[in-house]
Design a protein around this motif. Structure first.
Motif, PDB file in Angstrom:
ATOM      1  N   THR A 139      24.156  -0.540  -0.404  1.00 22.00           N
ATOM      2  CA  THR A 139      25.216   0.458  -0.778  1.00 22.00           C
ATOM      3  C   THR A 139      24.571   1.900  -0.632  1.00 22.00           C
ATOM      4  O   THR A 139      25.370   2.901  -0.897  1.00 22.00           O
ATOM      5  N   SER A 140      23.021   2.291  -0.542  1.00 24.99           N
ATOM      6  CA  SER A 140      22.803   3.530  -0.273  1.00 24.99           C
ATOM      7  C   SER A 140      22.050   3.714   1.125  1.00 24.99           C
ATOM      8  O   SER A 140      22.153   2.713   1.701  1.00 24.99           O
ATOM      9  N   ALA A 141      21.940   4.792   1.537  1.00 31.18           N
ATOM     10  CA  ALA A 141      21.745   5.250   3.093  1.00 31.18           C
ATOM     11  C   ALA A 141      20.452   4.460   3.371  1.00 31.18           C
ATOM     12  O   ALA A 141      19.382   4.521   2.821  1.00 31.18           O
ATOM     13  N   HIS A 142      20.407   3.718   4.439  1.00 28.51           N
ATOM     14  CA  HIS A 142      19.376   2.972   4.804  1.00 28.51           C
ATOM     15  C   HIS A 142      19.422   2.824   6.718  1.00 28.51           C
ATOM     16  O   HIS A 142      20.452   3.102   7.218  1.00 28.51           O
ATOM     17  N   ARG A 143      18.504   2.284   7.088  1.00 25.94           N
ATOM     18  CA  ARG A 143      18.239   1.789   8.504  1.00 25.94           C
ATOM     19  C   ARG A 143      17.647   0.597   8.847  1.00 25.94           C
ATOM     20  O   ARG A 143      16.921  -0.017   7.802  1.00 25.94           O
ATOM     21  N   THR A 144      18.189   0.146  10.077  1.00 23.87           N
ATOM     22  CA  THR A 144      17.634  -0.903  10.700  1.00 23.87           C
ATOM     23  C   THR A 144      16.322  -0.820  11.291  1.00 23.87           C
ATOM     24  O   THR A 144      15.765   0.774  11.622  1.00 23.87           O
ATOM     25  N   LYS A 145      15.213  -1.501  11.521  1.00 29.39           N
ATOM     26  CA  LYS A 145      14.136  -1.260  12.303  1.00 29.39           C
ATOM     27  C   LYS A 145      14.487  -0.644  13.927  1.00 29.39           C
ATOM     28  O   LYS A 145      15.182  -1.036  14.269  1.00 29.39           O
ATOM     29  N   SER A 146      13.344  -0.153  14.510  1.00 27.87           N
ATOM     30  CA  SER A 146      13.420   0.158  15.755  1.00 27.87           C
ATOM     31  C   SER A 146      13.527  -1.125  16.678  1.00 27.87           C
ATOM     32  O   SER A 146      12.921  -2.017  16.479  1.00 27.87           O
ATOM     33  N   GLY A 147      14.425  -1.212  17.518  1.00 33.62           N
ATOM     34  CA  GLY A 147      14.735  -2.269  18.302  1.00 33.62           C
ATOM     35  C   GLY A 147      15.673  -3.025  17.654  1.00 33.62           C
ATOM     36  O   GLY A 147      15.969  -4.311  18.293  1.00 33.62           O
ATOM     37  N   THR A 148      16.073  -3.044  16.494  1.00 32.69           N
ATOM     38  CA  THR A 148      16.682  -4.052  15.507  1.00 32.69           C
ATOM     39  C   THR A 148      18.494  -3.681  15.749  1.00 32.69           C
ATOM     40  O   THR A 148      18.558  -2.653  15.057  1.00 32.69           O
ATOM     41  N   TRP A 149      19.243  -4.446  16.122  1.00 29.89           N
ATOM     42  CA  TRP A 149      20.781  -4.296  16.073  1.00 29.89           C
ATOM     43  C   TRP A 149      21.074  -5.139  14.742  1.00 29.89           C
ATOM     44  O   TRP A 149      20.438  -6.364  14.409  1.00 29.89           O
ATOM     45  N   GLY A 150      22.213  -4.862  14.258  1.00 26.53           N
ATOM     46  CA  GLY A 150      22.904  -5.509  13.167  1.00 26.53           C
ATOM     47  C   GLY A 150      24.218  -5.673  13.427  1.00 26.53           C
ATOM     48  O   GLY A 150      24.933  -5.069  14.265  1.00 26.53           O
ATOM     49  N   LYS A 151      24.783  -6.859  13.011  1.00 32.23           N
ATOM     50  CA  LYS A 151      26.234  -7.211  12.887  1.00 32.23           C
ATOM     51  C   LYS A 151      26.688  -7.485  11.592  1.00 32.23           C
ATOM     52  O   LYS A 151      26.218  -8.435  10.922  1.00 32.23           O
ATOM     53  N   ILE A 152      27.622  -6.754  10.921  1.00 37.70           N
ATOM     54  CA  ILE A 152      28.297  -7.016   9.483  1.00 37.70           C
ATOM     55  C   ILE A 152      29.375  -7.803   9.788  1.00 37.70           C
ATOM     56  O   ILE A 152      30.366  -7.543  10.348  1.00 37.70           O
ATOM     57  N   VAL A 153      29.322  -9.168   9.241  1.00 35.69           N
ATOM     58  CA  VAL A 153      30.397 -10.103   9.285  1.00 35.69           C
ATOM     59  C   VAL A 153      30.998 -10.141   8.108  1.00 35.69           C
ATOM     60  O   VAL A 153      30.581 -10.664   7.111  1.00 35.69           O
ATOM     61  N   VAL A 154      32.260  -9.751   8.044  1.00 33.36           N
ATOM     62  CA  VAL A 154      33.239 -10.012   6.885  1.00 33.36           C
ATOM     63  C   VAL A 154      33.925 -11.106   6.591  1.00 33.36           C
ATOM     64  O   VAL A 154      34.646 -11.468   7.617  1.00 33.36           O
ATOM     65  N   VAL A 155      33.701 -12.047   5.897  1.00 31.89           N
ATOM     66  CA  VAL A 155      34.119 -13.349   5.725  1.00 31.89           C
ATOM     67  C   VAL A 155      35.645 -13.337   4.906  1.00 31.89           C
ATOM     68  O   VAL A 155      36.474 -14.107   5.291  1.00 31.89           O
ATOM     69  N   GLU A 156      35.676 -12.474   3.848  1.00 29.52           N
ATOM     70  CA  GLU A 156      36.852 -12.191   3.228  1.00 29.52           C
ATOM     71  C   GLU A 156      36.857 -10.943   2.585  1.00 29.52           C
ATOM     72  O   GLU A 156      35.632 -10.216   2.251  1.00 29.52           O
TER      73      GLU A 156
END
Length: 91
Positions: free
Chosen positions: A27-44
């Motif tokens: 919930t605070s500003a952050h980053r993924t590592k170099s070369g790493t993509w992310g996908k946020i999957v909402v279930v509900e």
């Protein structure tokens, strides 16, 4: 928000989080590592996803609309009421 590249593969997934178990680091500003993509999957529910660079963007994520995190992109998430979600990491 850019789409997830087709050439990447998932190598890790977080546990499922809720509005009461979401780690403060998300919930605070952050980053993924170099070369790493992310996908946020909402279930509900709904999750606010804010991207700070290169251009500031705000998205509401739900079951139909996942969020894509580009490598090293500064971002935050914030629950909007009751929510359950997890994050997948790709390289």
């Amino acid at each position: 928000m850019k789409p997830l590249p087709q050439v990447v593969h998932c190598y890790r997934r977080t546990p499922e989080f809720s509005e009461s178990t979401i780690p403060s680091g998300l919930t605070s500003a952050h980053r993924t590592k170099s070369g790493t993509w992310g996908k946020i999957v909402v279930v509900e529910g709904t999750l606010r996803y804010e991207i700070f660079e290169p251009v500031r963007e705000e998205h509401e994520l739900d079951k139909e609309h996942p969020g894509v995190i580009e490598p090293q992109q500064l971002h935050t998430v914030e629950p909007i009421g009751k929510v359950r979600f997890y994050v997948e990491f790709y390289c």
